[in-house]
Design a protein around this motif. Structure first.
Motif, PDB file in Angstrom:
ATOM      1  N   UNK A  99     -11.686  20.137  -8.046  1.00 44.25           N
ATOM      2  CA  UNK A  99     -11.293  20.586  -9.387  1.00 44.25           C
ATOM      3  C   UNK A  99     -11.312  19.368 -10.289  1.00 44.25           C
ATOM      4  N   UNK A 100     -11.365  19.562 -11.582  1.00 34.76           N
ATOM      5  CA  UNK A 100     -11.411  18.394 -12.472  1.00 34.76           C
ATOM      6  C   UNK A 100     -10.293  17.404 -12.167  1.00 34.76           C
ATOM      7  N   UNK A 101     -10.697  16.139 -11.824  1.00 35.00           N
ATOM      8  CA  UNK A 101      -9.760  15.037 -11.506  1.00 35.00           C
ATOM      9  C   UNK A 101      -8.809  15.397 -10.371  1.00 35.00           C
ATOM     10  N   UNK A 102      -9.256  16.198  -9.438  1.00 35.12           N
ATOM     11  CA  UNK A 102      -8.435  16.592  -8.287  1.00 35.12           C
ATOM     12  C   UNK A 102      -9.242  16.419  -7.016  1.00 35.12           C
ATOM     13  N   UNK A 103      -8.692  15.599  -6.051  1.00 39.84           N
ATOM     14  CA  UNK A 103      -9.388  15.349  -4.788  1.00 39.84           C
ATOM     15  C   UNK A 103      -8.754  16.172  -3.669  1.00 39.84           C
ATOM     16  N   UNK A 104      -9.607  16.744  -2.826  1.00 41.57           N
ATOM     17  CA  UNK A 104      -9.153  17.398  -1.603  1.00 41.57           C
ATOM     18  C   UNK A 104      -9.459  16.442  -0.459  1.00 41.57           C
ATOM     19  N   UNK A 105      -8.386  15.891   0.152  1.00 38.52           N
ATOM     20  CA  UNK A 105      -8.557  14.797   1.113  1.00 38.52           C
ATOM     21  C   UNK A 105      -8.941  15.300   2.500  1.00 38.52           C
ATOM     22  N   UNK A 106      -9.653  14.439   3.222  1.00 41.35           N
ATOM     23  CA  UNK A 106      -9.972  14.716   4.611  1.00 41.35           C
ATOM     24  C   UNK A 106      -8.716  14.541   5.456  1.00 41.35           C
ATOM     25  N   UNK A 107      -8.737  15.056   6.689  1.00 40.36           N
ATOM     26  CA  UNK A 107      -7.576  14.958   7.579  1.00 40.36           C
ATOM     27  C   UNK A 107      -7.230  13.504   7.822  1.00 40.36           C
ATOM     28  N   UNK A 108      -5.942  13.182   7.713  1.00 38.35           N
ATOM     29  CA  UNK A 108      -5.466  11.821   7.970  1.00 38.35           C
ATOM     30  C   UNK A 108      -5.288  11.006   6.718  1.00 38.35           C
ATOM     31  N   UNK A 109      -5.642  11.556   5.539  1.00 39.83           N
ATOM     32  CA  UNK A 109      -5.539  10.789   4.302  1.00 39.83           C
ATOM     33  C   UNK A 109      -4.780  11.605   3.269  1.00 39.83           C
ATOM     34  N   UNK A 110      -4.206  10.888   2.298  1.00 36.13           N
ATOM     35  CA  UNK A 110      -3.468  11.535   1.214  1.00 36.13           C
ATOM     36  C   UNK A 110      -3.588  10.667  -0.022  1.00 36.13           C
ATOM     37  N   UNK A 111      -2.968  11.111  -1.133  1.00 30.86           N
ATOM     38  CA  UNK A 111      -3.030  10.362  -2.381  1.00 30.86           C
ATOM     39  C   UNK A 111      -3.960  11.021  -3.376  1.00 30.86           C
ATOM     40  N   UNK A 112      -3.861  10.593  -4.646  1.00 29.18           N
ATOM     41  CA  UNK A 112      -4.668  11.199  -5.710  1.00 29.18           C
ATOM     42  C   UNK A 112      -6.147  10.983  -5.488  1.00 29.18           C
ATOM     43  N   UNK A 113      -6.504   9.854  -4.839  1.00 27.39           N
ATOM     44  CA  UNK A 113      -7.915   9.580  -4.542  1.00 27.39           C
ATOM     45  C   UNK A 113      -8.155   9.497  -3.038  1.00 27.39           C
ATOM     46  N   UNK A 114      -7.194   9.995  -2.231  1.00 27.11           N
ATOM     47  CA  UNK A 114      -7.308  10.026  -0.765  1.00 27.11           C
ATOM     48  C   UNK A 114      -7.389   8.620  -0.164  1.00 27.11           C
ATOM     49  N   UNK A 115      -6.667   7.644  -0.760  1.00 25.02           N
ATOM     50  CA  UNK A 115      -6.716   6.274  -0.252  1.00 25.02           C
ATOM     51  C   UNK A 115      -5.574   5.916   0.667  1.00 25.02           C
ATOM     52  N   UNK A 116      -4.594   6.798   0.937  1.00 20.00           N
ATOM     53  CA  UNK A 116      -3.416   6.486   1.742  1.00 20.00           C
ATOM     54  C   UNK A 116      -3.524   7.176   3.106  1.00 20.00           C
ATOM     55  N   UNK A 117      -3.126   6.378   4.198  1.00 18.79           N
ATOM     56  CA  UNK A 117      -3.173   6.909   5.566  1.00 18.79           C
ATOM     57  C   UNK A 117      -1.946   7.772   5.857  1.00 18.79           C
ATOM     58  N   UNK A 118      -2.106   8.791   6.687  1.00 15.69           N
ATOM     59  CA  UNK A 118      -1.009   9.633   7.166  1.00 15.69           C
ATOM     60  C   UNK A 118      -0.784   9.307   8.634  1.00 15.69           C
ATOM     61  N   UNK A 119       0.477   8.926   9.040  1.00 14.01           N
ATOM     62  CA  UNK A 119       0.799   8.645  10.443  1.00 14.01           C
ATOM     63  C   UNK A 119       1.159   9.965  11.117  1.00 14.01           C
ATOM     64  N   UNK A 120       0.167  10.588  11.731  1.00 13.91           N
ATOM     65  CA  UNK A 120       0.376  11.893  12.334  1.00 13.91           C
ATOM     66  C   UNK A 120       1.298  11.832  13.543  1.00 13.91           C
ATOM     67  N   UNK A 121       1.359  10.662  14.210  1.00 15.50           N
ATOM     68  CA  UNK A 121       2.236  10.540  15.377  1.00 15.50           C
ATOM     69  C   UNK A 121       3.707  10.585  14.962  1.00 15.50           C
TER      70      UNK A 121
END
Length: 504
Positions: A308-330
């Motif tokens: 969507x305009x200025x909206x990122x859908x992140x891949x699994x394991x990532x987060x943030x407005x541009x998907x630059x932050x790691x998610x600790x799934x453990x």
């Protein structure tokens, strides 16, 4: 006889006078005859070839009786049909009758008491057979008949003195002429029974009517010389054609009542509009042929997608407005590992305890089936256990005291000989009461002479019933043989035996 000159002239004139009188009589008689047309039915016959079947007899294949067969033959037969034949006949005209049964000689009909003829024509009472008032000297045409002297009675559809003029029940239109009863001969450009139908060289289309030669009167919604051109109240756009009243046939890529709407093979998404064939005009924040691609001012990282305009859908394991932050799934528990979990940047890895293996889902662990591969290295039996396995020897065998995967025979008869197996598996003494004979994986108990083995196959009891001499002899021979074998075994065990190995 000799005739005078005057007599000779008279003799010559007599034949001439007879001929003149005969001619006058024939002319007068024929003038009283009327010609009529009649028809009769006659038989018309001719020979034709006809096919038929003739029966004959022959012997059947089973020779029991004769069979009837048929063969095709031809013959000539007469074929007759009834046909109608027209012919010309003569009869006396009205007012005359045949004289003496001779139909070719007609005389006036008899008169009534007032001196008038029966046909109503006055002959003056003179009886003059040549009176013109009772004769038809002119032919009646078109099936008319002479009904009285010099008067024709016309057939239906004809009129006139000689029935020469046709009569049409309806007047002939548009310059047409009546040429036969109820038959009009039309002028060029017209047809029909009364010449009321105009002829158009090209047919009038779409419900149009031909109202004058080569002139069409068109139905509503059509125009043109043959009414082939449809009329549309609104013009057809973008190359469309008017093919029916107020109906446009659109060119490829357009639709609508006036072909003003463009057609896109794929629908325009996210509020986009189809402005030309297969061309979308997108709203702000979207691009692409179907306006399906969103635009992000900052790029989406680590495999993220701009949805969507200025909206990122992140891949699994990532987060943030541009998907630059790691998610600790453990830590979050999102990993779902059954045994262990190790986090990495953008992802995680599941692990299993010893004796287990990771399944295809990369999350769950399953016991490793060690026995399924090379029997787990066991010589005899391999027993699966949760997370591990163990080797087990068959009955009559025991595991090697130093290698649990190997198995050795247990010498039940000589406990001292079991130095290779674990002490826990060595029997304390021989299980047999009298004698014991070891075998691979098992043993067998025997009893001394005059004893027999009990049902438990280990203990012996005295024999109550004596055996026959032959049985006793057989038993003695067997015992002697066993004694001889035992002596040989004992001699091998003595240090002074010739076959014994030298001592150090």
């Amino acid at each position: 006889m000799k005739m005078s000159r005057g007599q000779h002239h008279i003799f010559l004139l007599l034949p001439v006078a007879a001929i003149i009188c005969l001619a006058y009589w024939v002319q007068g008689s024929s003038a009283r005859l009327c010609t009529i047309q009649r028809s009769r039915t006659v038989q018309s016959c001719r020979e034709v070839v006809e096919q038929y079947q003739e029966a004959y007899y022959t012997v059947c294949w089973n020779w029991d009786f004769s069979c009837t067969l048929y063969r095709v033959k031809y013959r000539k037969v007469p074929r007759c049909t009834s046909v109608s034949q027209n012919y010309t006949a003569h009869q006396c005209c009205d007012g005359y009758v045949a004289q003496g049964g001779n139909s070719s000689v007609c005389v006036p009909a008899a008169t009534d008491n007032h001196g008038e003829s029966q046909n109503g024509t006055d002959d003056g009472g003179s009886g003059d057979v040549s009176s013109e008032k009772k004769e038809c000297r002119k032919v009646c045409h078109n099936g008319g008949s002479c009904s009285s002297p010099n008067k024709c009675t016309c057939a239906t559809g004809w009129k006139g003195k000689k029935c020469q003029t046709s009569v049409c029940s309806s007047p002939c239109l548009n310059g047409g002429r009546c040429t036969a009863p109820s038959t009009c001969s039309c002028e060029a450009g017209y047809t029909g029974s009364t010449c009321g139908d105009a002829i158009c060289s090209s047919p009038c289309l779409n419900g149009g009517r031909c109202t004058a030669p080569s002139t069409c009167s068109c139905a509503a919604g059509y125009t043109g010389s043959t009414c082939g051109d449809a009329v549309c109240t609104s013009p057809c756009l973008n190359g469309g054609r008017c093919t029916a009243p107020s109906t446009c046939s659109c060119a490829a890529g357009y639709t609508g009542s006036t072909c003003g709407d463009a057609v896109c093979t794929s629908p325009c998404l996210n509020g986009g509009r189809c402005t030309a064939p297969s061309t979308c005009s997108c709203t702000a924040g979207y691009i692409g042929s179907t306006c399906g691609d969103a635009v992000c001012t900052s790029p989406c990282l680590n495999g993220g997608r701009c949805t969507a305009p200025s909206t990122c859908s992140c891949a699994a394991g990532y987060t943030g407005s541009t998907c630059g932050d790691d998610i600790d799934e453990c830590v979050t528990g999102a990993a779902g590992c059954e045994h262990g979990c190790q986090n990495t940047f953008g992802r995680y890895t599941c692990g299993c305890r010893r004796g287990y293996m990771l399944m295809n889902d990369n999350h769950t662990c399953a016991d490793i089936p060690e026995c399924s591969r090379d029997n787990g290295g066991c010589e005899h039996q391999c027993i699966e256990e949760l997370g591990s396995y163990r080797c087990q020897c068959n009955a009559g065998y025991a595991a090697d005291r130093y290698n649990s995967t190997r198995c050795h025979d247990i010498d039940e008869c000589n406990p001292d000989r079991n130095h290779l197996i674990a002490e826990s598996s060595v029997p304390a003494r021989s299980p047999c009461e009298h004698r014991c004979r070891n075998r691979e994986g098992t043993y067998r108990c025997r009893c001394s002479a005059l004893f027999k083995l009990r049902d438990d196959k280990h203990k012996c009891e005295r024999c109550i019933t004596c055996k026959t001499f032959a049985e006793l002899k057989e038993t003695v021979d067997r015992l002697l043989l066993e004694v001889s074998v035992l002596k040989q075994e004992v001699s091998h065990l003595r240090p002074d035996s010739p076959s014994a190995p030298p001592s150090n």
